[in-house]
Design an enzyme around this catalytic site. Structure first.
Site, PDB file in Angstrom:
ATOM      1  N   ARG A  26      40.038  37.352  31.512  1.00 22.51           N
ATOM      2  CA  ARG A  26      38.683  37.321  32.099  1.00 22.51           C
ATOM      3  C   ARG A  26      37.995  35.972  31.869  1.00 22.51           C
ATOM      4  NH1 ARG A  26      36.547  42.811  33.324  1.00 22.51           N
ATOM      5  NH2 ARG A  26      38.428  43.573  34.296  1.00 22.51           N
ATOM      6  N   ARG A  30      31.715  37.423  34.421  1.00 23.34           N
ATOM      7  CA  ARG A  30      30.260  37.522  34.347  1.00 23.34           C
ATOM      8  C   ARG A  30      29.611  36.790  33.180  1.00 23.34           C
ATOM      9  NH1 ARG A  30      29.381  43.834  35.543  1.00 23.34           N
ATOM     10  NH2 ARG A  30      31.334  43.886  34.370  1.00 23.34           N
ATOM     11  N   ARG A  39      28.137  35.779  42.532  1.00 25.80           N
ATOM     12  CA  ARG A  39      28.074  37.233  42.705  1.00 25.80           C
ATOM     13  C   ARG A  39      26.716  37.715  43.213  1.00 25.80           C
ATOM     14  NH1 ARG A  39      28.658  41.081  42.702  1.00 25.80           N
ATOM     15  NH2 ARG A  39      29.121  42.414  40.946  1.00 25.80           N
ATOM     16  N   ASP A  75      41.822  41.609  41.309  1.00 31.33           N
ATOM     17  CA  ASP A  75      41.667  42.762  40.415  1.00 31.33           C
ATOM     18  C   ASP A  75      42.881  43.662  40.539  1.00 31.33           C
ATOM     19  OD1 ASP A  75      39.292  44.008  38.705  1.00 31.33           O
ATOM     20  OD2 ASP A  75      40.455  45.619  39.593  1.00 31.33           O
ATOM     21  N   TYR A 151      43.484  55.478  37.302  1.00 34.95           N
ATOM     22  CA  TYR A 151      42.284  55.331  38.147  1.00 34.95           C
ATOM     23  C   TYR A 151      42.346  56.297  39.333  1.00 34.95           C
ATOM     24  CZ  TYR A 151      40.696  51.292  35.515  1.00 34.95           C
ATOM     25  OH  TYR A 151      40.238  50.480  34.508  1.00 34.95           O
TER      26      TYR A 151
HETATM   27  O1  1CP Z   1      39.985  35.589  34.639  1.00 36.64           O
HETATM   28  C1  1CP Z   1      40.337  36.766  34.859  1.00 36.64           C
HETATM   29  O2  1CP Z   1      41.043  37.393  34.065  1.00 36.64           O
HETATM   30  C2  1CP Z   1      39.833  37.365  36.133  1.00 36.64           C
HETATM   31  C3  1CP Z   1      40.736  38.168  36.964  1.00 36.64           C
HETATM   32  C4  1CP Z   1      40.721  39.676  36.638  1.00 36.64           C
HETATM   33  C5  1CP Z   1      41.769  40.415  36.082  1.00 36.64           C
HETATM   34  C6  1CP Z   1      43.059  39.874  35.525  1.00 36.64           C
HETATM   35  C7  1CP Z   1      39.695  40.591  36.956  1.00 36.64           C
HETATM   36  C8  1CP Z   1      38.381  40.276  37.561  1.00 36.64           C
HETATM   37  N1  1CP Z   1      40.129  41.860  36.672  1.00 36.64           N
HETATM   38  C9  1CP Z   1      41.384  41.776  36.138  1.00 36.64           C
HETATM   39  C10 1CP Z   1      42.254  42.882  35.723  1.00 36.64           C
HETATM   40  C11 1CP Z   1      41.693  44.242  35.559  1.00 36.64           C
HETATM   41  N2  1CP Z   1      40.795  44.910  36.328  1.00 36.64           N
HETATM   42  C12 1CP Z   1      42.130  45.122  34.558  1.00 36.64           C
HETATM   43  C13 1CP Z   1      43.196  44.782  33.563  1.00 36.64           C
HETATM   44  C14 1CP Z   1      42.619  44.013  32.439  1.00 36.64           C
HETATM   45  C15 1CP Z   1      41.753  44.800  31.530  1.00 36.64           C
HETATM   46  O3  1CP Z   1      42.330  45.695  30.857  1.00 36.64           O
HETATM   47  O4  1CP Z   1      40.557  44.551  31.477  1.00 36.64           O
HETATM   48  C16 1CP Z   1      41.446  46.333  34.709  1.00 36.64           C
HETATM   49  C17 1CP Z   1      41.573  47.590  33.880  1.00 36.64           C
HETATM   50  C18 1CP Z   1      40.594  46.185  35.839  1.00 36.64           C
HETATM   51  C19 1CP Z   1      39.727  47.237  36.419  1.00 36.64           C
HETATM   52  C20 1CP Z   1      38.310  46.824  36.545  1.00 36.64           C
HETATM   53  N3  1CP Z   1      37.884  45.759  37.275  1.00 36.64           N
HETATM   54  C21 1CP Z   1      37.169  47.439  35.978  1.00 36.64           C
HETATM   55  C22 1CP Z   1      37.167  48.733  35.176  1.00 36.64           C
HETATM   56  C23 1CP Z   1      37.542  48.577  33.735  1.00 36.64           C
HETATM   57  C24 1CP Z   1      37.483  49.935  33.077  1.00 36.64           C
HETATM   58  O5  1CP Z   1      36.850  49.991  31.986  1.00 36.64           O
HETATM   59  O6  1CP Z   1      38.015  50.910  33.599  1.00 36.64           O
HETATM   60  C25 1CP Z   1      36.056  46.691  36.362  1.00 36.64           C
HETATM   61  C26 1CP Z   1      34.617  46.944  36.005  1.00 36.64           C
HETATM   62  C27 1CP Z   1      36.545  45.623  37.163  1.00 36.64           C
HETATM   63  C28 1CP Z   1      35.733  44.579  37.847  1.00 36.64           C
HETATM   64  C29 1CP Z   1      36.077  43.166  37.562  1.00 36.64           C
HETATM   65  N4  1CP Z   1      37.342  42.598  37.702  1.00 36.64           N
HETATM   66  C30 1CP Z   1      37.284  41.256  37.439  1.00 36.64           C
HETATM   67  C31 1CP Z   1      35.917  40.935  37.118  1.00 36.64           C
HETATM   68  C32 1CP Z   1      35.396  39.564  36.788  1.00 36.64           C
HETATM   69  C33 1CP Z   1      35.184  42.127  37.192  1.00 36.64           C
HETATM   70  C34 1CP Z   1      33.676  42.277  37.016  1.00 36.64           C
HETATM   71  C35 1CP Z   1      33.135  42.404  38.386  1.00 36.64           C
HETATM   72  C36 1CP Z   1      31.759  41.870  38.619  1.00 36.64           C
HETATM   73  O7  1CP Z   1      31.607  40.683  38.934  1.00 36.64           O
HETATM   74  O8  1CP Z   1      30.819  42.660  38.579  1.00 36.64           O
END
Ligand code: 1CP
Length: 345
Positions: A26, A30, A39, A75, A151
């Site tokens: 990440r 944010r 965003r 994502d 999910y």
């Molecule tokens: O630099 C980076 O790593 C950005 C790329 C990235 C990656 C590798 C994002 C952007 N998401 C992910 C993977 C991801 N997404 C995972 C695996 C990593 C982890 O365990 O965190 C998972 C579970 C998700 C699912 C996801 N995406 C959720 C739910 C998490 C949960 O608790 O169930 C959410 C809220 C997101 C949104 C998301 N994805 C990425 C960002 C920056 C965001 C936030 C979105 C925003 O701008 O509001």
């Protein structure tokens, strides 16, 4: 220097390197004011689908932090859109799946799709990034079948994964069919990312730590093995999950190049369980909410646990939190470079 001799690529091959390579899960997100400004103008899914902006966000994080690898902005849930699961991100909440899998017959309602047609925008983001920053290793990624299935079955995020496990126990054949479909999609998706220019692949099985060893071994491991076997000749790979301390040996057996470790386990003990492989991790991301003295102490501790062995890639144990001060993230990256390049006493 060419890309294959980059410090991150060499660490993947467990070659001796002059300091520990570092990137952060990440690293684009944010916690960055620049990200929040983008965003404010578009939704998260719009951002992912806009290859130009997704590539820019990827570049922005690398330039700001001077990390040793980029991860393409996307994502793990994006393929679920193509399966017609009805993915959306509710305002302020996590993801929502409007057509969850609740019955065995729901698995057959998933629509199969052409990878290029469904996810071509991600491959375009990869191409744009590689053109912009040809010397920065780029990590492509996907969610692993179990984490994606969670999910689909829960209808969104979950704490205890009770629906997912109940489905796995009560509908073993439908669960296996679902895992097989997600495995095929994941393999095609990851290979297409390499074809688009990704240099390394990461498989996120973020929530697999919820399973017992026996359930992991019987219901998840065979699919993960299939995925890493398919990737082996395409690109080096990283396999990551959280709360996997009880099953790191099994995770390692799935066949990735690197195993990612979360912060719950001591890196030296984790490495012992993983065995003869490269390791990524594992600073607790909430340490970045502390003061610099503690950040330094805990960073040094991770490096000490790695003990200068070849094949350590420094990362957090999970993604950077949204309330993390940017200066602390920059401080951490500088610190890893500085502390790991000192000769060990
Ligand atoms: O630099 C980076 O790593 C950005 C790329 C990235 C990656 C590798 C994002 C952007 N998401 C992910 C993977 C991801 N997404 C995972 C695996 C990593 C982890 O365990 O965190 C998972 C579970 C998700 C699912 C996801 N995406 C959720 C739910 C998490 C949960 O608790 O169930 C959410 C809220 C997101 C949104 C998301 N994805 C990425 C960002 C920056 C965001 C936030 C979105 C925003 O701008 O509001």
């Amino acid at each position: 220097m060419d890309l294959e001799n980059n410090i991150f690529m060499r660490a993947l091959r467990r070659e001796q390197v002059e300091r520990t390579p570092v990137w952060l899960m990440r690293q684009a997100g944010r916690y960055q004011p620049e990200y929040r400004a983008i965003r404010a103008k578009m939704s998260f899914l719009e951002l992912c689908h806009n290859s130009q902006v997704a590539a820019e966000v990827t570049t922005m994080a690398v330039d700001m932090l001077q990390v040793d690898a980029a991860i393409i902005f996307a994502d793990i849930l994006l393929p679920l859109q193509c399966l017609n699961a009805g993915l959306r991100f509710a305002q302020g909440d996590g993801p929502v799946i409007d057509n969850p899998i609740r019955l065995a017959s729901d698995v057959d309602k998933l629509s199969l799709f052409d990878i290029e047609e469904g996810l071509g925008y991600v491959f375009q983001s990869i191409k744009l990034f590689v053109k912009e920053r040809p010397l920065v290793p780029l990590i492509g990624f996907a969610g692993a079948p179990f984490t994606l299935a969670s999910y689909l079955i829960e209808g969104g995020s979950s704490r205890n994964f009770e629906r997912t496990k109940a489905f796995m126990y009560q509908e073993p054949q439908a669960f296996a069919r679902l895992m097989a479909i997600l495995t095929d999609v994941t393999i095609a998706y990851l290979l297409a990312q390499v074809a688009a220019g990704a240099h390394c692949l990461m498989l996120f099985d973020s929530w697999v730590g919820t399973l017992s060893r026996e359930d992991y071994e019987s219901s998840v491991l065979p699919y993960s093995k299939q995925i890493f076997a398919a990737l082996a000749s395409a690109a080096p790979s990283i396999h990551f999950g959280t709360a996997t301390g009880g099953m790191l040996d099994l995770i390692a057996a799935a066949g990735s190049t690197v195993v990612g470790v979360d912060w719950r386990m001591d890196l030296a003990s984790a490495w012992q369980m993983i065995g003869d492989k490269a390791v990524q991790g594992n600073l607790d991301p909430t340490v970045l909410l502390a003061d610099r003295a503690l950040i330094k102490e805990r960073t040094q501790l991770v490096l000490d646990k790695a003990g200068g062995r070849p094949g350590h890639i420094f990362n957090l144990g999970h993604g950077i939190g949204k309330d993390t001060p940017v200066d602390n993230v920059k401080y951490l990256v500088d610190l890893v470079r500085e502390l790991s390049s000192k000769p060990r006493g």
